[in-house]
Design an enzyme around this catalytic site. Structure first.
Site, short mmCIF file in Angstrom:
data_model
loop_
_atom_site.label_atom_id
_atom_site.label_comp_id
_atom_site.label_asym_id
_atom_site.label_seq_id
_atom_site.Cartn_x
_atom_site.Cartn_y
_atom_site.Cartn_z
N ALA A 1 0.82 -1.21 0.00
CA ALA A 1 0.00 0.00 0.00
C ALA A 1 0.86 1.26 0.00
CB ALA A 1 -0.91 -0.01 1.21
N HIS B 1 16.19 5.45 26.44
CA HIS B 1 16.26 4.23 27.25
C HIS B 1 15.10 4.23 28.24
CE1 HIS B 1 17.94 0.92 29.52
NE2 HIS B 1 17.67 1.61 30.63
#
Ligand SMILES: Cc1cc2nc3c(=O)[nH]c(=O)nc-3n(C[C@H](O)[C@H](O)[C@H](O)COP(=O)(O)OP(=O)(O)OC[C@H]3O[C@@H](n4cnc5c(N)ncnc54)[C@H](O)[C@@H]3O)c2cc1C
Length: 466
Positions: free
Chosen positions: A321, A445
């Site tokens: 797509a 993190h």
């Protein structure tokens, strides 16, 4: 004076996006659609409904198997398939309405009916026994693709289904046999396995996910087998006996040899898709096809007839797509006199299973074949902190970089959320970035994306957490 600057035939992701971009650029645009709803394969019977069922079935499986270990105690979930199908339909309806809104917002005329090209500048539209001819400066063919059929096996969409039938089964099959281990087969197989079906996949080649990196596909196959998938590789389905209560599926080794018969209550034929050009009048209009029945185009999406262009699944390239959308934007810009362009070297591909698989750029096999010297950096999710705390450590990241320049040539991931993670690699590759660039980019993190940074560090043999 023609009524329109552009008529787009087909309103899948290629067609409707092309129409919007052309309208943004000041063109008077109409789209022609033969289906009752806009959005094409993707919104109605492809990407979106499959993702709704993948999400719902994943939640079902999580509730069944993963909640307890996190201390969330619930009674065993019960499947209400009609409600799940309703959830899917609501998703389809929402997106289809969204496209209708966008057509209105951009003042694009929606003409319902089957479009046929009479020649440059002329499209005939037939609906309910009436025909009208529309005059236009340019035509874009965005008619997409259809299910590829297997010779001698008739799809009834009840017991022998295509992806379309597999998105609307009325009950969970006991034994689902899938012909073809490509993306769509593995996604729909995942849905029905999670809901309780025994799933066997028969594949002609000796591997799953043809075209994807071999090492990634191998690990992915092992993970699917752990979930209960059974694979019969290097094998072909040659017939299905429909006379009994169960279907008798005749399977032979791909190289020839003794056949065996396996029982299934549903067979899903998922061997690919073919370009859809039926009734478009291309031959009469002089629009050339290539040797695989796709509309032949030059690098600027122009067909053999001036003023007629083609994009999406109906032309060469990956049947995705987002590839169709990008081509839609590019061709609208080209028609407007701008320099529209699609970089076919950086088109991500994703398998939306659990774990997901994603990839962008060259595979290791392609680099070997092209004789390009490369370095590899890998990092497993078992060594990624976030994956460890969530106890979702299946899979790894693999980065392939040019041995001389360190330029990233391919990134392949098997793991949860791999489909979302791949895009930093795509952006890096669009800018011609190196593994060093990726390794020196600060990553938040704790995230799974840190595994990409670590894999980039591993290209230079300096991963920190391994
Ligand atoms: C089950 C499934 C899952 C998929 N999942 C994904 C995925 O997760 N991600 C992804 O990127 N791709 C996925 N795909 C592929 C994706 O759906 C296609 O690549 C994409 O829809 C192609 O867009 P398109 O605009 O070229 O054509 P289509 O979406 O096929 O649209 C073509 C439109 O043209 C209309 N049309 C055709 N002929 C005529 C005519 N003569 N007159 C008027 N209208 C006409 C059709 O009715 C249709 O609406 C999936 C496909 C399937 C089947």
């Amino acid at each position: 004076m023609p009524t329109y600057d552009l008529v787009v035939i087909g309103t899948g992701p290629g067609g409707y996006v092309c129409a919007i971009r052309a309208a943004q650029l000041g063109m008077k645009v109409a789209v022609v659609e033969k289906n009752a709803t806009l959005g094409g394969t993707c919104l109605n019977i492809g990407c979106m409904p499959s993702k709704a069922l993948l999400h719902a079935s994943e939640m079902f499986e999580e509730a069944e198997h993963s909640f307890a270990k996190m201390g969330v105690s619930v009674s065993a979930p019960k499947l209400d398939l009609p409600s799940m199908m309703n959830f899917k339909q609501q998703g389809i309806d929402g997106n289809v309405k969204g496209v209708e809104f966008l057509m209105k917002k951009n003042k694009i005329d929606v003409i319902r009916g089957v479009g046929r090209i009479l020649g440059a500048g002329k499209v005939e539209v037939s609906a309910d026994g009436k025909t009208e001819t529309i005059e236009t400066r340019n035509i874009v063919i965005a008619t997409g693709s259809d299910v590829a059929k297997l010779k001698g096996i008739d799809i009834d969409e009840k017991r022998i289904v295509s992806s379309t039938g597999a998105l609307s089964l009325e009950k969970v099959p006991e034994k689902l046999l899938i012909v073809g281990a490509g993306v769509i087969g593995l996604e729909l197989g995942s849905v029905w396995r999670r809901l309780g079906a025994e799933v066997m996949v028969v594949e002609f080649l000796d591997r799953i996910l043809p075209g994807m990196d071999g090492e990634i596909a191998k690990q992915f196959q092992r993970l699917l087998e752990k979930q209960g998938f059974v694979f019969k590789l290097s094998s072909k389905v040659t017939a299905v006996d429909t006379s009994g209560k169960m279907l008798g599926v005749k399977i032979e080794p791909a190289a020839g040899g003794a056949a065996e018969t396996i029982e299934a209550d549903v067979v899903l034929v998922c061997i690919g898709r073919v370009p859809y050009t039926e009734g478009l009048g291309l031959k009469e209009a002089g629009v050339a096809l290539d040797n695989r029945g796709r509309v032949q185009i030059d690098p600027h999406f122009a067909t053999s007839v001036k003023g007629i262009y083609a994009i999406g699944d109906v032309v060469a390239g990956p049947m995705l797509a987002h590839k169709a959308e990008d081509e839609g934007v590019a061709v609208a810009e080209i028609i407007a006199g701008q320099a529209g362009h699609v970089n076919y070297d950086v088109i991500p591909g994703v398998v939306y299973t659990t774990p997901e698989v994603s990839s962008v750029g060259k595979t290791e096999e392609e680099l070997k074949q092209a004789g390009i010297p490369y370095t590899v950096g890998k990092f497993p999710f078992t060594a990624n902190g976030r994956s460890k705390v969530n106890q979702t450590t299946d899979g790894f990241v693999k980065i392939l970089a040019d041995a001389k320049t360190d330029r990233v040539l391919g990134v392949h991931i098997v793991g949860r959320e791999a489909g979302e993670m791949i895009h930093e690699a795509a952006v890096l590759m669009e800018f011609g970035g190196s593994a060093e660039d990726l390794a020196r980019t600060c990553h938040a993190h704790p995230t799974r994306s840190e595994a990409i940074k670590e894999a980039a560090l591993a290209v230079g043999k300096r991963a920190i957490h391994m």
